[in-house]
Motif scaffolding. Structure first.
Motif, PDB file in Angstrom:
ATOM      1  N   VAL A 315       0.859  -1.186   0.000  1.00  0.00           N
ATOM      2  CA  VAL A 315       0.000   0.000   0.000  1.00  0.00           C
ATOM      3  C   VAL A 315       0.891   1.230   0.000  1.00  0.00           C
ATOM      4  N   LEU A 316       0.615   2.160  -0.922  1.00  0.00           N
ATOM      5  CA  LEU A 316       1.423   3.365  -1.083  1.00  0.00           C
ATOM      6  C   LEU A 316       0.659   4.566  -0.513  1.00  0.00           C
ATOM      7  N   ARG A 321       5.571   8.615  -0.486  1.00  0.00           N
ATOM      8  CA  ARG A 321       6.824   8.538   0.267  1.00  0.00           C
ATOM      9  C   ARG A 321       6.853   7.336   1.207  1.00  0.00           C
ATOM     10  N   GLN A 322       5.719   6.680   1.404  1.00  0.00           N
ATOM     11  CA  GLN A 322       5.634   5.609   2.386  1.00  0.00           C
ATOM     12  C   GLN A 322       4.987   4.377   1.768  1.00  0.00           C
ATOM     13  N   HIS A 349      24.222  10.686  -5.796  1.00  0.00           N
ATOM     14  CA  HIS A 349      22.860  10.842  -5.299  1.00  0.00           C
ATOM     15  C   HIS A 349      22.745  10.169  -3.924  1.00  0.00           C
ATOM     16  N   TYR A 350      21.964  10.811  -3.051  1.00  0.00           N
ATOM     17  CA  TYR A 350      21.823  10.316  -1.672  1.00  0.00           C
ATOM     18  C   TYR A 350      20.368  10.425  -1.244  1.00  0.00           C
ATOM     19  N   TRP A 351      19.888   9.432  -0.491  1.00  0.00           N
ATOM     20  CA  TRP A 351      18.539   9.481   0.081  1.00  0.00           C
ATOM     21  C   TRP A 351      18.541   8.697   1.401  1.00  0.00           C
ATOM     22  N   GLU A 352      17.532   8.964   2.231  1.00  0.00           N
ATOM     23  CA  GLU A 352      17.420   8.315   3.538  1.00  0.00           C
ATOM     24  C   GLU A 352      16.044   7.685   3.699  1.00  0.00           C
ATOM     25  N   ILE A 353      16.004   6.566   4.444  1.00  0.00           N
ATOM     26  CA  ILE A 353      14.774   5.812   4.661  1.00  0.00           C
ATOM     27  C   ILE A 353      14.601   5.584   6.153  1.00  0.00           C
ATOM     28  N   THR A 482       9.462   4.557   5.212  1.00  0.00           N
ATOM     29  CA  THR A 482       9.188   5.936   4.805  1.00  0.00           C
ATOM     30  C   THR A 482      10.437   6.602   4.241  1.00  0.00           C
ATOM     31  N   LEU A 483      10.257   7.250   3.078  1.00  0.00           N
ATOM     32  CA  LEU A 483      11.335   8.070   2.503  1.00  0.00           C
ATOM     33  C   LEU A 483      11.372   9.413   3.210  1.00  0.00           C
TER      34      LEU A 483
END
Length: 488
Positions: A315-316, A321-322, A349-353, A482-483
């Motif tokens: 489920v989005l 983002r989640q 490129h960088y992202w966190e979760i 979650t992003l």
């Protein structure tokens, strides 16, 4: 007067009444001329006479107002002389030769002087190169204008440079202020890290102290009890040693046997050296990791999840983002995870979760592979009872995973059909994981953001044949994944 004029000319253009140059001159029949205002004022007296005639103020000849006329010629001469009269003396002197009182018309090139025609013929300037002053003035004015244009351009350039320097100074001050704030922020964060580590290590030391002292107190109490028991046993045996032989042989009680078999129980050895118990953290390594995390965070990208081909059990959220895993019973649905909406073919490129509430997850980078020799069968993976069989670089996955709440895994390639699963040690479970992709360097790094930026694992020599996508799989845990938005 400023200019000496021949007396006869000056006299002819001077009004005998006001003694100034004629203004709108009127001439009488006798030949004398007067200013119109002066003669009209004089004629008012003539009108009062019985015959209506007046007499010339100079010669007394009688005249009538009908016999006067305008003398335009005298007016022109008077106007010219009036202009000459008001030329400043300095200018009149400057325009005349001081030696010959002649007009200065020539320029001597050798002496750099303005001269008259008589000076040119004098011994002083004979043989010199002379030019008409108008020609020299024109040349000088041209040079003057050229110099003015050049200097104006220089002035404009100076003003532009001044503005640039002023702007650069303001920019430099802003950069310094920004850098000062960044340094203060980073050092405050470092102090916070050091304070946190200090409290953690002090708590660890306190726990170790309590544990060790409790063990020592327990051992001490046990030894006191054993000592009391052996004292009583010794006392009893000493008393029996004084008995007669017959009595001693007749009373072979348990005390005798206990005396024979009793042995002191020694406590467990406790180290007296603190260094075997406590070791300070690697602060330089922590600082290096903190700086590395700070550096890679400069490449933070705002990514969302791609709803295309979403599995039935996922489920989005509305903001994409989640993602959450939900059980579908009695249908058994295989979970393929979800990709990010953005893909990367170059750059950093960088992202966190946020995985703070999850007990199982998989995340990292996916890049589609086109090798014909690589075939993956989900059923084969189930047959080998390895749910992670497809999560390997060979199939385009560079991921980490959590299973059974505390088991952190990295999946590498191996010669066999099963992936090479590496168990990762984690001092503090990550509530937040950072992923850094360096496409050109072909590396993917995972950071435990919860632990002040410690490196969890790094994939090197990644083979990207296609664009790389962020990959997320909440697995069977129903807690959300979650992003995090940039710089959150």
């Amino acid at each position: 007067m400023a200019l000496k004029l021949p007396m006869n000319i000056q006299k002819e253009v001077t009004c005998p009444i006001c003694l100034e140059f004629l203004t709108k001159s009127l001439s009488l029949g006798c030949g004398h001329s007067f200013c119109q205002a002066c003669i009209m004022a004089h004629s008012e007296e003539a009108e009062s006479s019985p015959d209506g005639e007046g007499s010339c103020p100079v010669c007394g000849v009688r005249y009538s107002l009908g016999n006067v006329w305008t003398n335009q010629h005298l007016d022109n001469i008077a106007e010219t002389l009036r202009e000459v009269k008001w030329i400043p003396k300095e200018k009149q002197k400057r325009d005349l030769c001081v030696h010959h009182a002649e007009k200065l018309l020539l320029f001597c090139a050798e002496d750099r002087k303005v001269i008259c025609w008589l000076c040119e013929r004098s011994q002083e300037h004979r043989g010199h190169h002379t030019f008409l002053m108008e020609e020299v003035v024109q040349e000088c004015q041209e040079k003057l204008q050229a110099s003015l244009e050049r200097l104006r351009k220089e002035q404009q350039e100076a003003e532009k440079l001044e503005a640039d320097i002023r702007e650069e100074r303001i920019s430099w001050k802003y950069q310094i202020q920004t850098e000062r704030q960044r340094i203060q922020t980073e050092f405050n964060q470092l102090r916070s890290i050091l304070d946190s580590e200090e409290q953690r290590e002090l708590q660890r030391l306190e726990d170790e102290e309590k544990k060790t002292l409790d063990n020592l107190a327990e051992a001490e109490a046990d030894l006191v009890q054993q000592n009391q028991l052996v004292k009583e046993l010794i006392s009893d045996l000493e008393r029996r040693s004084e008995w007669s032989t017959v009595k001693l042989l007749q009373d072979m009680s348990g005390v005798m046997k206990w005396g024979e078999i009793w042995t002191l129980k020694k406590p467990k050895t406790v180290s007296t050296k603190l260094k075997n118990v406590f070791r300070a953290p690697d602060l330089s390594g922590m600082l290096h990791m903190f700086r590395e995390l700070t550096c890679v965070r400069c490449y933070w990208v705002d990514i969302t999840l791609n709803p295309v081909n979403l599995s039935l059990n996922l489920v989005l959220s509305e903001d994409q983002r989640q993602v959450t895993s939900v059980p579908i019973w009695p249908v058994k649905c295989y979970n393929y995870g979800i990709l990010g909406s953005q893909y990367f073919s170059s750059g950093k490129h960088y992202w966190e979760i946020d995985v703070s509430k999850k007990t199982a997850w998989i995340l990292g980078v996916y890049c589609r592979t086109w090798s014909r020799n690589i075939k993956f069968d989900v059923a084969q993976g189930r047959k080998h009872q390895n749910a992670y069989s497809r999560y390997r670089p060979q199939f385009g996955y560079w991921v980490l995973g959590l299973q059974n709440e505390l088991e952190y895994k990295a999946f590498e390639d191996s010669p066999s059909s099963d992936p090479k699963v590496l168990t990762l040690s984690m001092a503090i479970p990550p509530h937040r994981v950072g992923v850094f992709l360096n496409y050109e360097a072909r590396t993917i790094s995972f950071f435990n953001v919860t632990n002040h930026g410690s490196l969890i694992y790094k994939f090197s020599k990644c083979h990207f044949s296609q664009p790389a996508y962020p990959y997320f799989n909440p697995w069977a845990c129903t807690a959300p994944m979650t992003l995090c938005p940039p710089s959150s």
